[in-house]
Write a protein that holds these residues in place. Sequence first.
Motif, PDB file in Angstrom:
ATOM      1  N   TYR A 218       0.856  -1.180   0.000  1.00  0.00           N
ATOM      2  CA  TYR A 218       0.000   0.000   0.000  1.00  0.00           C
ATOM      3  C   TYR A 218       0.890   1.227   0.000  1.00  0.00           C
ATOM      4  O   TYR A 218       1.876   1.303   0.746  1.00  0.00           O
ATOM      5  CB  TYR A 218      -0.891   0.038   1.241  1.00  0.00           C
ATOM      6  CG  TYR A 218      -2.051  -0.923   1.163  1.00  0.00           C
ATOM      7  CD1 TYR A 218      -3.144  -0.653   0.335  1.00  0.00           C
ATOM      8  CD2 TYR A 218      -2.058  -2.094   1.906  1.00  0.00           C
ATOM      9  CE1 TYR A 218      -4.211  -1.525   0.259  1.00  0.00           C
ATOM     10  CE2 TYR A 218      -3.120  -2.972   1.835  1.00  0.00           C
ATOM     11  CZ  TYR A 218      -4.198  -2.687   1.012  1.00  0.00           C
ATOM     12  OH  TYR A 218      -5.249  -3.542   0.935  1.00  0.00           O
ATOM     13  N   ARG A 262      -1.708  -5.876   0.151  1.00  0.00           N
ATOM     14  CA  ARG A 262      -2.805  -5.798  -0.815  1.00  0.00           C
ATOM     15  C   ARG A 262      -3.290  -7.179  -1.236  1.00  0.00           C
ATOM     16  O   ARG A 262      -4.421  -7.331  -1.663  1.00  0.00           O
ATOM     17  CB  ARG A 262      -2.357  -4.989  -2.036  1.00  0.00           C
ATOM     18  CG  ARG A 262      -2.079  -3.538  -1.661  1.00  0.00           C
ATOM     19  CD  ARG A 262      -1.553  -2.742  -2.823  1.00  0.00           C
ATOM     20  NE  ARG A 262      -2.592  -2.557  -3.828  1.00  0.00           N
ATOM     21  CZ  ARG A 262      -2.367  -2.096  -5.059  1.00  0.00           C
ATOM     22  NH1 ARG A 262      -1.129  -1.809  -5.419  1.00  0.00           N
ATOM     23  NH2 ARG A 262      -3.341  -1.934  -5.904  1.00  0.00           N
ATOM     24  N   GLU A 263      -2.443  -8.187  -1.141  1.00  0.00           N
ATOM     25  CA  GLU A 263      -2.832  -9.566  -1.438  1.00  0.00           C
ATOM     26  C   GLU A 263      -3.409  -9.731  -2.840  1.00  0.00           C
ATOM     27  O   GLU A 263      -4.328 -10.514  -3.059  1.00  0.00           O
ATOM     28  CB  GLU A 263      -3.838 -10.080  -0.392  1.00  0.00           C
ATOM     29  CG  GLU A 263      -3.308 -10.115   1.027  1.00  0.00           C
ATOM     30  CD  GLU A 263      -2.160 -11.100   1.240  1.00  0.00           C
ATOM     31  OE1 GLU A 263      -1.799 -11.831   0.299  1.00  0.00           O
ATOM     32  OE2 GLU A 263      -1.609 -11.099   2.356  1.00  0.00           O
ATOM     33  N   HIS A 278      -6.110  -7.796   4.745  1.00  0.00           N
ATOM     34  CA  HIS A 278      -5.292  -6.681   4.258  1.00  0.00           C
ATOM     35  C   HIS A 278      -4.544  -6.010   5.402  1.00  0.00           C
ATOM     36  O   HIS A 278      -3.568  -5.313   5.186  1.00  0.00           O
ATOM     37  CB  HIS A 278      -6.184  -5.648   3.561  1.00  0.00           C
ATOM     38  CG  HIS A 278      -6.680  -6.114   2.227  1.00  0.00           C
ATOM     39  ND1 HIS A 278      -5.851  -6.597   1.247  1.00  0.00           N
ATOM     40  CD2 HIS A 278      -7.934  -6.178   1.716  1.00  0.00           C
ATOM     41  CE1 HIS A 278      -6.566  -6.932   0.184  1.00  0.00           C
ATOM     42  NE2 HIS A 278      -7.835  -6.699   0.448  1.00  0.00           N
TER      43      HIS A 278
END
Length: 429
Positions: A218, A262-263, A278
């Motif tokens: 992020y 963020r996966e 997250h």
Amino acid sequence: MLDIRLFREHPEMVKAGFQKMGTDPGLVDRVRHLDERIRTLKLEAETRKATLNAESKAMGRSLSPEERETRRAALRALGDEISTLDAQRAELEKELQDILWIVPNLPDERVPVGQGEESNVVVRSFGEPRTFEFAPRPHWEVGERLGILDIERGIKISGSRFYVLRGAGAALQRALITFMLDLHITQHGYTEVYPPFLVKEQCLWGTGQLPKFADNQYHDAEEDYWLVPTAEVPVTNLHRDEILDATQLPLHYVAYTPCFRREKMSAGRDVRGIKRGHQFDKVELVKLCTPETSDAELETLTHNAEAVCRALELPYRVVLVCTGEKGDFNAIQYDIEVYAPASKGEEGGEWLEVSSCSNFRDFQARRANIRYRPAPGAKPEFVHTLNGSGLALPRVMIAILENYQNPDGSVTIPSVLRPYMHNQTVITA
RNA sequence: GGAGAGAUGGCUGAGUGGUCGAAAGCGGCUGCCUGCUAAGCAGUUGUAGUCCGAUUAAGGGCUACCCCGGGUUCGAAUCCCGGUCUCUCCGCCA
């Protein structure tokens, strides 16, 4: 980052390592070719620079005005030549650096070679998966029934992969965090660190998240801050661009931080429950030490992390992770997996990774430029860095909710946590 | 958010176009002196790369680095442009 000298002096060794890691060994030849070209161009430019510098200096002294003019033109041409050579070199240097940033570390000889989970080796285990006289419920059911886990509202306020802990659920997590910190500080000798959760981009290059894993980070574009994906990032970078004194080493740090991911890579995977979010909390162990001690430091670090599982009386196993499954940048990695008997819902239980304990050797230190002076006056060397979770909170929560559940739906609180929860012994609805 | 100041070697701090890799002081190291320590005296003391040297020596040459990146110039710590960071004052705020 690997030492460029390894490519020059031991190309076959590097190729063999790449082969194991599933990286194109041809990159080694590419690197060597670039390196040679760069060195040649550099030498050519430096020879010209030496001339230019000498002539320019002479010009400052000699005062014959018209001779100055003629020389000026010649020197200008020489200057242009240098610029051309430097520009060519800069281009090749960029290409070389781009490769070096993403190339994996060389795996330790002990790391099993293989593609997937089946190649991992269980090195030890503790406890037995509990046998239930009733059908154990998955943690999301246990938690929701007790009113301590609210997935629906997490989704409402933040979206998928978010959840809310309330009441004893929130307290349980907080108790775990404090318990883990206390254990590592008082029993294992770590120094507690509270770092920023927002860091500069450079930190993520230092530990290896960038450039390769930019997708998972992020980033606040306006202020150019990056949310930490793990405490490894700020804590390892504490000593970026420093030369430590040998007497300061080893450094043992423990830090609690939230982690933000963020996966994107695991879209659609593990969406049920709180296994992969997250945002999650983690207590992280980070070590900086000399090359001589890093192997031993990894063993103690792993045992320190395991100690949490033991204290919580959760069945776990330690796995030596194979080349295909381990992180690209560490040399060797042990995973600690706890057993969660109902985590897959209808399908039953699974081993949950609660910690990855890794020795990066000098790979991160070279990226982050963290060195130490082996002896007073000696040349600085890169330190070795290690880290491992001790432990990741959501998965420990899962293991507790599932392993400690009772037939009536209540959850017994592990005894070591009770002092941190006002001596509460059981969570009831 | 507004206004201003600054960034030089381990530290303090000079240096506004050429002989400046950089004065001076402090610190460090070496030697002398001293029963020991301190003081004093003399010398020495940045990093990286590369070439020569006997392939890893002593030693020497060259290149780069005075926050970072560009530019001007034969030549930049010094001039110009952009950026980063730090500090001070005012405002706002947990």
